[in-house]
Design a protein around this motif. Structure first.
Motif, PDB file in Angstrom:
ATOM      1  N   VAL A 281       0.757  -1.064  -0.551  1.00 50.63           N
ATOM      2  CA  VAL A 281      -0.241  -0.131  -0.079  1.00 50.63           C
ATOM      3  C   VAL A 281       0.965   1.127  -0.158  1.00 50.63           C
ATOM      4  CG1 VAL A 281      -1.317   1.328   1.403  1.00 50.63           C
ATOM      5  CG2 VAL A 281      -2.264  -0.845   1.302  1.00 50.63           C
ATOM      6  N   GLU A 282       1.852   1.432   0.775  1.00 53.78           N
ATOM      7  CA  GLU A 282       3.169   2.404   0.993  1.00 53.78           C
ATOM      8  C   GLU A 282       3.733   2.764  -0.370  1.00 53.78           C
ATOM      9  OE1 GLU A 282       6.722   4.409   3.285  1.00 53.78           O
ATOM     10  OE2 GLU A 282       6.013   2.064   3.484  1.00 53.78           O
ATOM     11  N   MET A 283       3.737   1.888  -0.942  1.00 55.21           N
ATOM     12  CA  MET A 283       5.132   1.283  -2.005  1.00 55.21           C
ATOM     13  C   MET A 283       3.992   1.913  -2.860  1.00 55.21           C
ATOM     14  SD  MET A 283       7.906   1.197  -1.994  1.00 55.21           S
ATOM     15  CE  MET A 283       7.961   1.792  -0.452  1.00 55.21           C
ATOM     16  N   LYS A 284       2.935   1.540  -3.534  1.00 53.29           N
ATOM     17  CA  LYS A 284       1.607   2.514  -3.857  1.00 53.29           C
ATOM     18  C   LYS A 284       1.642   3.352  -4.695  1.00 53.29           C
ATOM     19  CE  LYS A 284      -2.108  -1.104  -6.586  1.00 53.29           C
ATOM     20  NZ  LYS A 284      -2.998  -1.779  -6.547  1.00 53.29           N
ATOM     21  N   SER A 285       1.548   4.181  -2.635  1.00 51.99           N
ATOM     22  CA  SER A 285       0.828   5.447  -2.985  1.00 51.99           C
ATOM     23  C   SER A 285       2.278   6.510  -3.200  1.00 51.99           C
ATOM     24  CB  SER A 285       0.972   6.233  -1.112  1.00 51.99           C
ATOM     25  OG  SER A 285       2.265   5.860  -0.720  1.00 51.99           O
ATOM     26  N   LYS A 286       3.150   5.296  -3.494  1.00 48.12           N
ATOM     27  CA  LYS A 286       4.213   6.494  -4.538  1.00 48.12           C
ATOM     28  C   LYS A 286       4.447   5.901  -5.781  1.00 48.12           C
ATOM     29  CE  LYS A 286       7.992   6.638  -0.064  1.00 48.12           C
ATOM     30  NZ  LYS A 286       6.774   7.667   0.775  1.00 48.12           N
ATOM     31  N   GLY A 287       3.788   4.676  -6.235  1.00 42.91           N
ATOM     32  CA  GLY A 287       3.525   5.452  -8.237  1.00 42.91           C
ATOM     33  C   GLY A 287       3.727   3.806  -8.434  1.00 42.91           C
ATOM     34  N   LEU A 288       4.825   2.750  -7.208  1.00 42.18           N
ATOM     35  CA  LEU A 288       4.391   1.473  -8.062  1.00 42.18           C
ATOM     36  C   LEU A 288       3.642   0.866  -8.183  1.00 42.18           C
ATOM     37  CD1 LEU A 288       6.865  -0.419  -8.459  1.00 42.18           C
ATOM     38  CD2 LEU A 288       6.565  -1.136  -6.049  1.00 42.18           C
ATOM     39  N   LYS A 289       3.860   0.290 -10.087  1.00 48.71           N
ATOM     40  CA  LYS A 289       2.452  -0.163 -10.155  1.00 48.71           C
ATOM     41  C   LYS A 289       2.939  -1.730 -10.155  1.00 48.71           C
ATOM     42  CE  LYS A 289       0.634   3.532 -12.310  1.00 48.71           C
ATOM     43  NZ  LYS A 289       1.134   4.914 -12.630  1.00 48.71           N
ATOM     44  N   ARG A 290       3.593  -2.562 -10.056  1.00 48.38           N
ATOM     45  CA  ARG A 290       4.388  -4.112 -10.446  1.00 48.38           C
ATOM     46  C   ARG A 290       5.029  -4.192  -9.365  1.00 48.38           C
ATOM     47  NH1 ARG A 290       9.718  -3.030 -14.072  1.00 48.38           N
ATOM     48  NH2 ARG A 290      10.070  -4.818 -12.563  1.00 48.38           N
ATOM     49  N   LEU A 291       5.638  -5.531  -9.349  1.00 50.95           N
ATOM     50  CA  LEU A 291       6.796  -6.580  -9.195  1.00 50.95           C
ATOM     51  C   LEU A 291       7.689  -5.296  -9.123  1.00 50.95           C
ATOM     52  CD1 LEU A 291       7.100  -9.112  -7.066  1.00 50.95           C
ATOM     53  CD2 LEU A 291       7.433  -9.884  -9.077  1.00 50.95           C
ATOM     54  N   PHE A 292       8.943  -5.473  -7.703  1.00 56.15           N
ATOM     55  CA  PHE A 292       9.478  -4.939  -8.026  1.00 56.15           C
ATOM     56  C   PHE A 292      10.528  -5.242  -8.261  1.00 56.15           C
ATOM     57  CE2 PHE A 292      12.111  -0.686  -7.303  1.00 56.15           C
ATOM     58  CZ  PHE A 292      13.504  -0.699  -7.604  1.00 56.15           C
ATOM     59  N   LEU A 293      11.285  -6.860  -8.824  1.00 60.25           N
ATOM     60  CA  LEU A 293      11.683  -7.900  -9.714  1.00 60.25           C
ATOM     61  C   LEU A 293      12.411  -7.402 -10.778  1.00 60.25           C
ATOM     62  CD1 LEU A 293      13.766  -9.493  -7.810  1.00 60.25           C
ATOM     63  CD2 LEU A 293      11.823 -11.557  -9.235  1.00 60.25           C
ATOM     64  N   HIS A 294      13.553  -7.786 -11.243  1.00 61.98           N
ATOM     65  CA  HIS A 294      14.346  -7.512 -12.487  1.00 61.98           C
ATOM     66  C   HIS A 294      15.944  -7.310 -12.404  1.00 61.98           C
ATOM     67  CE1 HIS A 294      15.281  -4.681 -15.896  1.00 61.98           C
ATOM     68  NE2 HIS A 294      16.014  -4.551 -15.179  1.00 61.98           N
ATOM     69  N   ALA A 295      16.201  -8.135 -13.815  1.00 56.32           N
ATOM     70  CA  ALA A 295      16.921  -8.894 -13.772  1.00 56.32           C
ATOM     71  C   ALA A 295      18.378  -7.939 -14.868  1.00 56.32           C
ATOM     72  CB  ALA A 295      16.604 -10.570 -15.070  1.00 56.32           C
TER      73      ALA A 295
ATOM     74  N   PRO B 112      12.001   3.470 -16.154  1.00 57.03           N
ATOM     75  CA  PRO B 112      11.788   4.579 -15.337  1.00 57.03           C
ATOM     76  C   PRO B 112      10.767   4.383 -14.292  1.00 57.03           C
ATOM     77  CG  PRO B 112      11.672   4.360 -18.316  1.00 57.03           C
ATOM     78  CD  PRO B 112      11.412   3.082 -17.513  1.00 57.03           C
ATOM     79  N   ASN B 113      10.060   4.215 -14.266  1.00 60.97           N
ATOM     80  CA  ASN B 113       9.256   3.816 -13.308  1.00 60.97           C
ATOM     81  C   ASN B 113       9.618   3.483 -12.120  1.00 60.97           C
ATOM     82  OD1 ASN B 113       8.643   1.172 -14.039  1.00 60.97           O
ATOM     83  ND2 ASN B 113       6.825   1.170 -13.951  1.00 60.97           N
ATOM     84  N   LEU B 114      10.601   2.371 -12.060  1.00 61.50           N
ATOM     85  CA  LEU B 114      11.412   2.510 -10.982  1.00 61.50           C
ATOM     86  C   LEU B 114      12.257   2.958 -10.888  1.00 61.50           C
ATOM     87  CD1 LEU B 114      11.921  -1.764 -11.625  1.00 61.50           C
ATOM     88  CD2 LEU B 114      10.017  -0.564 -10.625  1.00 61.50           C
ATOM     89  N   GLU B 115      12.602   3.890 -11.659  1.00 59.53           N
ATOM     90  CA  GLU B 115      14.453   4.639 -11.155  1.00 59.53           C
ATOM     91  C   GLU B 115      13.687   5.743 -10.547  1.00 59.53           C
ATOM     92  OE1 GLU B 115      17.146   4.959 -11.296  1.00 59.53           O
ATOM     93  OE2 GLU B 115      18.230   3.272 -13.307  1.00 59.53           O
ATOM     94  N   LYS B 116      12.030   5.941 -11.051  1.00 58.64           N
ATOM     95  CA  LYS B 116      11.621   7.330 -10.013  1.00 58.64           C
ATOM     96  C   LYS B 116      11.026   7.161  -8.631  1.00 58.64           C
ATOM     97  CE  LYS B 116       7.546  10.383 -11.504  1.00 58.64           C
ATOM     98  NZ  LYS B 116       5.813  10.647 -12.143  1.00 58.64           N
ATOM     99  N   LEU B 117      10.589   5.815  -9.017  1.00 66.15           N
ATOM    100  CA  LEU B 117      10.281   5.222  -7.306  1.00 66.15           C
ATOM    101  C   LEU B 117      11.312   5.266  -6.896  1.00 66.15           C
ATOM    102  CD1 LEU B 117       8.045   3.824  -5.525  1.00 66.15           C
ATOM    103  CD2 LEU B 117       9.303   1.771  -5.876  1.00 66.15           C
TER     104      LEU B 117
END
Length: 336
Positions: A288-302, A324-329
């Protein structure tokens, strides 16, 4: 030298003077196996060669002897050998399967996500939310989309997989020999894959290794989850390193020594630090906290993959930038 499979043409293709309606009927096909296709399971070969024919139908045809190798019945696990002659009885391929349109944005954008390409391989930065292949209600996945973008490629096959919600480096082989070479490297742990994950809380610097056994568990709903089981589960190991600390979260680097389903996600969860926006193994409050900051997906990246190139034998390392959206978060989080 590699030869292309010899496909025996039906009579209707040899002559235009056929007077009956035989040209409407599917014909028997004969395929001679070459060096590129030798060594793979027949079911995988048929799924690629007979596009649109369901797997269950192929298995039934093999059971009935409608598909034979060197005039003998074979099982789906049979491995094709050089110069095997494959006889395929007439099969009507469903015309219902819509070709993947290269005009779709999601497909056209894949071209921009290619990180490396030569005559043996493609390494692509897979977008989050895209399955690696179609099935279970999906009309197409990344591999089908790539085949649509590369209609002249004789073969394109996934070397390994990524979860649908995970982004990053994914390797696709353009030749059977490259696929075998890379699979051997995966078996001998000669491939290094590094992931980045944003996890809940303060990941301890000393926690560098998680070795909990993992077992797949099918729920009554049909959903598959992976659970920790150190008795009947498969041995698993993930190594971790802290990259950056934030208030209430940590960016970690994960190196899976073994390659189990959902391994990094479950190893983070069992350590008390689930990954942000993990629908299966996450923490609701953190999400919920991460969503409020704009995260819309699982933060796991190869983030990177390193292996020996199947042709040049040189070690190569390919890196995939964060979306870019992960960088922005990350810029919205308070660093500790």
């Amino acid at each position: 030298m590699s030869q292309k499979p010899q496909v025996k043409k039906p009579d209707s293709q040899k002559s235009n003077t056929v007077s009956d309606h035989s040209h409407d009927k599917p014909q028997v096909r004969f395929i001679t196996i070459d060096t590129e296709d030798a060594g793979q399971r027949i079911d995988n070969f048929l799924l690629r060669t007979l596009k649109g024919v369901p797997k269950s139908h192929l298995y039934r045809l093999m059971r009935k002897g409608e598909i034979r190798v060197n005039k003998k019945r074979i099982k789906p696990v049979y491995k094709l050998a050089l110069n095997d002659i494959l006889r395929i009885a007439p099969i009507r391929v469903s015309e219902k399967t819509e070709p993947v349109s290269t005009g779709l944005n999601i497909v056209a954008n894949l071209e921009k996500q290619i990180l490396f390409e030569d005559d043996r391989l493609i390494v692509i930065n897979k977008p989050s939310g895209m399955a690696v292949h179609g099935g279970s209600g999906l009309s197409f996945g990344l591999i089908e989309a790539l085949r649509a973008l590369r209609p002249d490629a004789r073969m394109l096959e996934l070397v390994h997989r990524l979860d649908r919600d995970t982004s990053g480096c994914l390797v696709v082989a353009k030749k059977r020999s490259a696929l075998r070479h890379l699979h051997e490297q995966l078996r001998s742990k000669n491939v290094q894959k590094f992931y980045q994950a944003l996890v809940k809380g303060h990941w301890p610097t000393k926690l560098t290794r998680v070795t909990e056994g993992l077992r797949k568990n099918d729920l009554k709903s049909g959903e598959r989850v992976v659970i920790v089981d150190n008795i009947d589960g498969k041995e698993s190991e993930t190594r971790f390193k802290v990259l950056e600390r934030y208030r209430g979260a940590t960016l970690v680097r994960a190196f899976p020594v073994t390659g189990r389903t959902h391994q990094i996600r479950v190893h983070c969860q069992v350590s008390g630090h689930p990954i942000a926006m993990d629908a299966k193994y996450g923490n609701e409050d953190f999400d919920v906290e991460m969503k409020s900051k704009g995260l819309k997906r699982l933060f796991l990246h190869a983030a990177s993959i390193e292996f020996t190139h199947p042709k040049t034998e040189e070690r190569i390392k390919i890196e995939a930038p964060l979306e870019p959206n992960l960088e922005k978060l990350l810029t919205k989080l308070v660093r500790e």
